[in-house]
Motif scaffolding. Structure first.
Motif, PDB file in Angstrom:
ATOM      1  N   TYR A   1       0.811  -1.209   0.000  1.00 32.38           N
ATOM      2  CA  TYR A   1       0.000   0.000   0.000  1.00 32.38           C
ATOM      3  C   TYR A   1       0.853   1.271   0.000  1.00 32.38           C
ATOM      4  N   GLN A   2       2.087   1.165  -0.484  1.00 30.84           N
ATOM      5  CA  GLN A   2       2.986   2.319  -0.509  1.00 30.84           C
ATOM      6  C   GLN A   2       3.427   2.581  -1.946  1.00 30.84           C
ATOM      7  N   TRP A   3       3.280   3.848  -2.354  1.00 31.02           N
ATOM      8  CA  TRP A   3       3.576   4.231  -3.724  1.00 31.02           C
ATOM      9  C   TRP A   3       4.275   5.586  -3.736  1.00 31.02           C
ATOM     10  N   GLU A   4       5.065   5.787  -4.765  1.00 37.88           N
ATOM     11  CA  GLU A   4       5.672   7.096  -4.956  1.00 37.88           C
ATOM     12  C   GLU A   4       5.344   7.606  -6.355  1.00 37.88           C
ATOM     13  N   LYS A   5       5.122   8.906  -6.431  1.00 37.57           N
ATOM     14  CA  LYS A   5       4.843   9.546  -7.709  1.00 37.57           C
ATOM     15  C   LYS A   5       6.117   9.581  -8.548  1.00 37.57           C
ATOM     16  N   ILE A   6       5.976   9.251  -9.831  1.00 37.25           N
ATOM     17  CA  ILE A   6       7.112   9.331 -10.753  1.00 37.25           C
ATOM     18  C   ILE A   6       6.652  10.045 -12.020  1.00 37.25           C
ATOM     19  N   SER A   7       7.592  10.402 -12.863  1.00 34.66           N
ATOM     20  CA  SER A   7       7.250  11.060 -14.119  1.00 34.66           C
ATOM     21  C   SER A   7       6.890  10.005 -15.166  1.00 34.66           C
ATOM     22  N   TRP A   8       6.253  10.474 -16.236  1.00 37.49           N
ATOM     23  CA  TRP A   8       5.954   9.562 -17.339  1.00 37.49           C
ATOM     24  C   TRP A   8       7.246   9.018 -17.947  1.00 37.49           C
ATOM     25  N   ASP A   9       8.268   9.839 -18.082  1.00 36.38           N
ATOM     26  CA  ASP A   9       9.542   9.371 -18.650  1.00 36.38           C
ATOM     27  C   ASP A   9      10.156   8.279 -17.782  1.00 36.38           C
ATOM     28  N   GLU A  10      10.113   8.471 -16.453  1.00 38.31           N
ATOM     29  CA  GLU A  10      10.668   7.444 -15.580  1.00 38.31           C
ATOM     30  C   GLU A  10       9.860   6.159 -15.670  1.00 38.31           C
ATOM     31  N   ALA A  11       8.551   6.299 -15.786  1.00 38.46           N
ATOM     32  CA  ALA A  11       7.698   5.115 -15.911  1.00 38.46           C
ATOM     33  C   ALA A  11       8.049   4.329 -17.169  1.00 38.46           C
ATOM     34  N   PHE A  12       8.161   5.016 -18.313  1.00 40.14           N
ATOM     35  CA  PHE A  12       8.488   4.319 -19.559  1.00 40.14           C
ATOM     36  C   PHE A  12       9.893   3.733 -19.519  1.00 40.14           C
ATOM     37  N   ASP A  13      10.839   4.450 -18.932  1.00 40.92           N
ATOM     38  CA  ASP A  13      12.200   3.930 -18.817  1.00 40.92           C
ATOM     39  C   ASP A  13      12.227   2.656 -17.968  1.00 40.92           C
TER      40      ASP A  13
ATOM     41  N   THR B   1      -6.177   0.280  -8.319  1.00 39.32           N
ATOM     42  CA  THR B   1      -7.085  -0.829  -8.051  1.00 39.32           C
ATOM     43  C   THR B   1      -6.481  -1.859  -7.096  1.00 39.32           C
ATOM     44  N   GLN B   2      -7.327  -2.801  -6.693  1.00 40.95           N
ATOM     45  CA  GLN B   2      -6.838  -3.888  -5.852  1.00 40.95           C
ATOM     46  C   GLN B   2      -5.830  -4.751  -6.604  1.00 40.95           C
ATOM     47  N   THR B   3      -5.957  -4.842  -7.919  1.00 41.93           N
ATOM     48  CA  THR B   3      -4.965  -5.569  -8.711  1.00 41.93           C
ATOM     49  C   THR B   3      -3.636  -4.828  -8.686  1.00 41.93           C
ATOM     50  N   ALA B   4      -3.679  -3.505  -8.798  1.00 46.27           N
ATOM     51  CA  ALA B   4      -2.446  -2.717  -8.703  1.00 46.27           C
ATOM     52  C   ALA B   4      -1.795  -2.901  -7.344  1.00 46.27           C
ATOM     53  N   GLU B   5      -2.614  -2.981  -6.299  1.00 47.99           N
ATOM     54  CA  GLU B   5      -2.075  -3.074  -4.938  1.00 47.99           C
ATOM     55  C   GLU B   5      -1.316  -4.372  -4.680  1.00 47.99           C
ATOM     56  N   VAL B   6      -1.546  -5.400  -5.492  1.00 46.01           N
ATOM     57  CA  VAL B   6      -0.822  -6.659  -5.273  1.00 46.01           C
ATOM     58  C   VAL B   6       0.302  -6.861  -6.286  1.00 46.01           C
ATOM     59  N   LEU B   7       0.647  -5.817  -7.036  1.00 44.41           N
ATOM     60  CA  LEU B   7       1.834  -5.904  -7.881  1.00 44.41           C
ATOM     61  C   LEU B   7       3.064  -6.083  -6.998  1.00 44.41           C
ATOM     62  N   PRO B   8       4.117  -6.692  -7.520  1.00 40.16           N
ATOM     63  CA  PRO B   8       5.355  -6.771  -6.733  1.00 40.16           C
ATOM     64  C   PRO B   8       5.958  -5.385  -6.541  1.00 40.16           C
ATOM     65  N   VAL B   9       6.767  -5.226  -5.540  1.00 38.70           N
ATOM     66  CA  VAL B   9       7.468  -3.956  -5.325  1.00 38.70           C
ATOM     67  C   VAL B   9       8.247  -3.611  -6.590  1.00 38.70           C
ATOM     68  N   GLY B  10       8.151  -2.357  -6.993  1.00 34.85           N
ATOM     69  CA  GLY B  10       8.770  -1.932  -8.251  1.00 34.85           C
ATOM     70  C   GLY B  10       7.777  -1.875  -9.388  1.00 34.85           C
ATOM     71  N   GLY B  11       6.556  -2.402  -9.169  1.00 37.00           N
ATOM     72  CA  GLY B  11       5.533  -2.356 -10.199  1.00 37.00           C
ATOM     73  C   GLY B  11       5.127  -0.932 -10.526  1.00 37.00           C
ATOM     74  N   ILE B  12       4.582  -0.748 -11.730  1.00 32.90           N
ATOM     75  CA  ILE B  12       4.237   0.584 -12.244  1.00 32.90           C
ATOM     76  C   ILE B  12       2.737   0.650 -12.527  1.00 32.90           C
ATOM     77  N   VAL B  13       2.120   1.772 -12.129  1.00 31.82           N
ATOM     78  CA  VAL B  13       0.749   2.030 -12.545  1.00 31.82           C
ATOM     79  C   VAL B  13       0.719   3.306 -13.382  1.00 31.82           C
ATOM     80  N   LEU B  14      -0.082   3.264 -14.443  1.00 29.37           N
ATOM     81  CA  LEU B  14      -0.201   4.395 -15.362  1.00 29.37           C
ATOM     82  C   LEU B  14      -1.648   4.864 -15.400  1.00 29.37           C
TER      83      LEU B  14
END
Length: 784
Positions: free
Chosen positions: A128-140, A491-504
């Motif tokens: 349940y912990q997330w950090e905001k990133i840029s679109w460029d960082e997400a794609f990279d 979503t709940q599916t996003a919440e069970v991604l492994p650490v390092g997972g990305i949501v867009l």
């Protein structure tokens, strides 16, 4: 209190509109569920259109299309002088909606401005912990992770899923360039894949539409079309119009739903026995020699084999009565009425297709239609002839088989079942020992050389909430090496991604432009037009996938302009000849919100679309690939009743049926909208939650009353839930709606609301189309 009385106290239209701020909006509204045989339901109680002219206000009206579900109803967005969307109204010219909107359509504004929406790209740092990133960082990050996985394990270890994502074609193009054959898999294998495969077997087409409006005798089997229509919102209006013109409506369903209440005759049936009833009716029709001999002779193939099966003793009405619970004299009478009607059609929805005998059910259903000549006939089953758009050709670098085909499950040509999402948890958790399918001689098998699935892209779908045995799905998602979720919410599916997972964050349908191909009898298109700029940092799927393809350096994407989705929409219809020989007009489409070809009525007599011009009463002669594969995995040559695999037992004595579509919701995707969750009406007696609905007899035996908390236990799992005691379900039957039980803290309304009924259903039990069998579960209920 009896639910019949509770449902008479339905929430008023005035209450909904007042709470939503839509003082003059329009909604598809169903009147109360009192049984009536006098056509007391007027058309306006089904599609009550009261749109107020925008000329009286300082507003702009933008033609668009609703996308709160996958029907694509034409709509109009009313925008205030400060650019804020005020409300959504229907487009009276739209064909798929019949000029109305349902409650989901009216609530699109709340989705647009929901403060809980995903606002910017994010990276998971812990539970349940997330950090905001840029679109460029997400794609990279996506590029680095997926490139590494491809090099280590092979591209086939990436799986892609989609349900309601508008830009699935671009996601598929990315998958093809990357080299994975695994997706994007749609919702067919968790919904009604059996219907599509069944239709392909006998009609040579995965789709067929019931021409309700022109029918004189309509049988709905497991299809709650009067409340939650599939494919076309206009269906309720068309059924009412048919009734006004003298049609009889018969509803066959274990559950007394809205459609049952509007029927001329309601037949409660033992769950899972629909094919027995269909074959029993065919037995009477053939025995009494009242079938359509002209159709059978000119347009039928394999009839003698079908006839031999139908005339077996097990399909005699007195024997079918023992199976279905429907009286023999009723079966005989209904069969005669159906066969001698001027026009007749039997149709279904997911009620028949989430069973292990799903494909056989559809064979039996369409064979009964064919028996009375109701194929390609006015008032019967006809082929859809909706609008066409250009398809982009992408380079396909995939070399391996789909993961489920490796495991011995059928991979039908053209994927009429939308793939197989059912065993992907096993392909992650136990890749060297995945439960094998009917094409394998072993009980388990290895997938992708033991590597299984290592990464996933989840686009606008909720496997944790939608897949059966969601607990196993959670465990699997957490074990991925990398995961990406593209959605409107965290979503709940996003919440069970492994650490390092990305949501867009994808934007809503009101913030982008794309041409739609709604399901239709005639060539017609409608369009989503951007009504307002994307909120926060959300982007359209067009922008996301083109940018992603460019980041990977794929040539297919390099020439595309991620910022010109309007141009892409226009290009999608440029030079495309429609089924009637016409060409869509862009100016008309954008001005009116719809474009309709020159053919404005369904086309009948389309027999040339049948395989060799013949309806396949039996699979004989030169078979196509789908027919061959179906027989290979254990399907029958002709329609037949096959007993469901799972039946009540001493330990689990009650039928448990997960699902059941309702007018207010699209499964998990609308549970955070206050209007639809009825949170505005504090005085509502029946709240919008997924009660366990149980019969008075079964409740009394267990000492249960409405409002009690109970434990519902199946072979797979158990959940706690509130009960609603109701005569709308028969003894031995329980029911819960799906889409509840979110575990997503940022969804402030949906989080921990109700229980996820999918947790109870066995994910390994499938039909012959790889489809889940959510309505075939059994359970026991204990008062807490």
């Amino acid at each position: 209190m009896n639910l019949m009385k509770l449902w008479e106290k339905h929430i008023s239209r005035r209450s909904f509109l007042k709470a939503s701020g839509v003082a003059t909006g329009t909604m598809l509204f169903l009147s109360g569920c009192n049984q009536s045989k006098d056509d007391d339901v007027e058309a306006d109680s089904i599609t009550n259109v009261e749109t107020v002219s925008a000329n009286t206000e300082n507003v702009t009206v933008v033609p668009t299309a609703c996308y709160m579900c996958a029907i694509y109803c034409g709509a109009k967005a009313v925008v205030g002088d400060e650019g804020r969307v005020l409300r959504i109204e229907p487009n009276k010219k739209d064909l798929t909606s019949g000029g109305g909107l349902c409650p989901k359509g009216n609530s699109g504004v709340q989705l647009l401005y929901d403060a809980d929406r995903l606002k910017y790209p994010m990276k998971k740092t812990g539970q349940y912990q997330w950090e905001k990133i840029s679109w460029d960082e997400a794609f990279d990050t996506i590029y680095e992770k997926l490139t590494d996985i491809k090099e280590k394990y092979g591209p086939e270890t990436l799986i892609l899923m989609n349900r309601r994502g508008h830009y699935a074609s671009l996601l598929k193009g990315f998958a093809s360039n990357y080299g994975t054959p695994n997706g994007p898999f749609g919702s067919g294998s968790i919904c009604e894949g059996g219907k599509r495969v069944g239709n392909k077997l006998v009609l040579n087409n995965t789709s067929a539409l019931a021409d309700y409006k022109n029918s004189k005798y309509i049988i709905l089997m497991g299809a709650n079309q009067m409340e939650a229509p599939r494919y076309r919102l206009a269906f309720p209006k068309e059924i009412i119009e048919a009734k006004r013109n003298g049609a009889k409506l018969v509803v066959v369903d274990p559950r007394f739903a809205y459609s049952s209440a509007k029927a001329d005759e309601y037949l409660p049936i033992t769950p899972g026995t629909d094919a027995a009833l269909l074959m029993g009716m065919a037995h009477v029709i053939i025995k009494e020699n009242i079938y359509d001999k002209e159709f059978v002779e000119n347009y039928g193939q394999g009839f003698d084999i079908y006839k031999k099966e139908v005339l077996k003793d097990k399909y005699k009405p007195e024997n079918v009565e023992k199976i279905t619970g429907i009286a023999a004299e009723t079966i005989i009478r209904i069969a005669r009425e159906f066969a001698t009607a001027e026009s007749a059609v039997v149709d279904s929805s997911s009620g028949l297709y989430m069973w292990s005998n799903a494909v056989q059910n559809q064979q039996a259903l369409q064979s009964l239609n064919a028996l009375v000549g109701s194929i390609c006939k006015k008032g019967g089953m006809v082929y859809p002839r909706g609008g066409k758009t250009n398809s982009i050709e992408f380079t396909n670098n995939a070399t391996e088989k789909k993961y489920y085909a490796q495991a011995g499950y059928p991979s039908y040509k053209g994927n009429p079942h939308d793939g197989n999402r059912n065993i992907f948890p096993a392909a992650i958790l136990t890749p060297e020992a995945v439960p094998a399918g009917p094409l394998s001689n072993a009980k388990t098998t290895s997938v992708n050389n033991g590597n299984g699935i290592k990464a996933a892209i989840i686009y606008n779908t909720e496997p944790v909430g939608a897949q059966m045995n969601g607990k196993l799905t959670k465990e699997a998602m957490e074990k991925l090496e990398f995961g990406i979720v593209i959605d409107l919410y965290l979503t709940q599916t996003a919440e069970v991604l492994p650490v390092g997972g990305i949501v867009l964050p994808e934007c809503t349908y009101l913030e982008r432009t794309i041409v739609n191909k709604p399901t239709s009898f005639v060539p017609y298109l409608n369009i989503n037009q951007k009504v307002t700029e994307p909120q926060w940092e959300s982007k359209s799927g067009h922008w996301i996938f083109v940018k992603l393809g460019k980041r990977f350096g794929y040539e297919d994407f390099m020439a595309m302009d991620e910022n010109d989705e309007v141009g892409a929409a226009r290009d999608s219809i440029e030079g495309v000849e429609q089924a009637d020989g016409s060409f869509a007009d862009w100016d008309e489409l954008t001005r009116e919100g719809v474009w309709i070809g020159k053919d404005i009525e369904p086309k009948y007599g389309d027999y040339d679309k049948l395989k060799d011009g013949k309806f396949q009463f039996a699979l004989v002669g030169e078979l196509d690939e789908v027919q061959e594969l179906y027989l290979k995995v254990g399907g029958g040559v002709t329609a037949e009743y096959v007993e469901p695999k799972n039946r009540p037992s001493k330990e689990y004595p009650l039928y448990f049926m997960a699902g059941g579509k309702v007018i207010w919701h699209t499964q998990t995707s609308t549970r955070n909208i206050p209007y639809l969750m009825q949170s505005f009406d504090k005085n509502a007696i029946v709240k919008d939650t997924n009660y366990l609905i149980i019969s008075p007899t079964d409740a009394e035996e267990r000492g249960i009353k409405s409002g009690d908390r109970v434990l519902v236990k199946s072979k797979t799992n158990e959940v706690e839930v509130e009960t609603l005691v109701s005569e709308r379900v028969p003894k031995g039957y329980t029911h819960m709606t799906h889409g509840f039980g979110h575990d997503a803290p940022t969804l402030t309304l949906a989080n921990n609301k109700g229980a996820n009924c999918s947790l109870l259903v066995d994910e390994k039990r499938m039909d012959l189309a790889n489809c889940l069998t959510a309505k075939e579960e059994t359970c026991q209920v204990y008062k807490i």
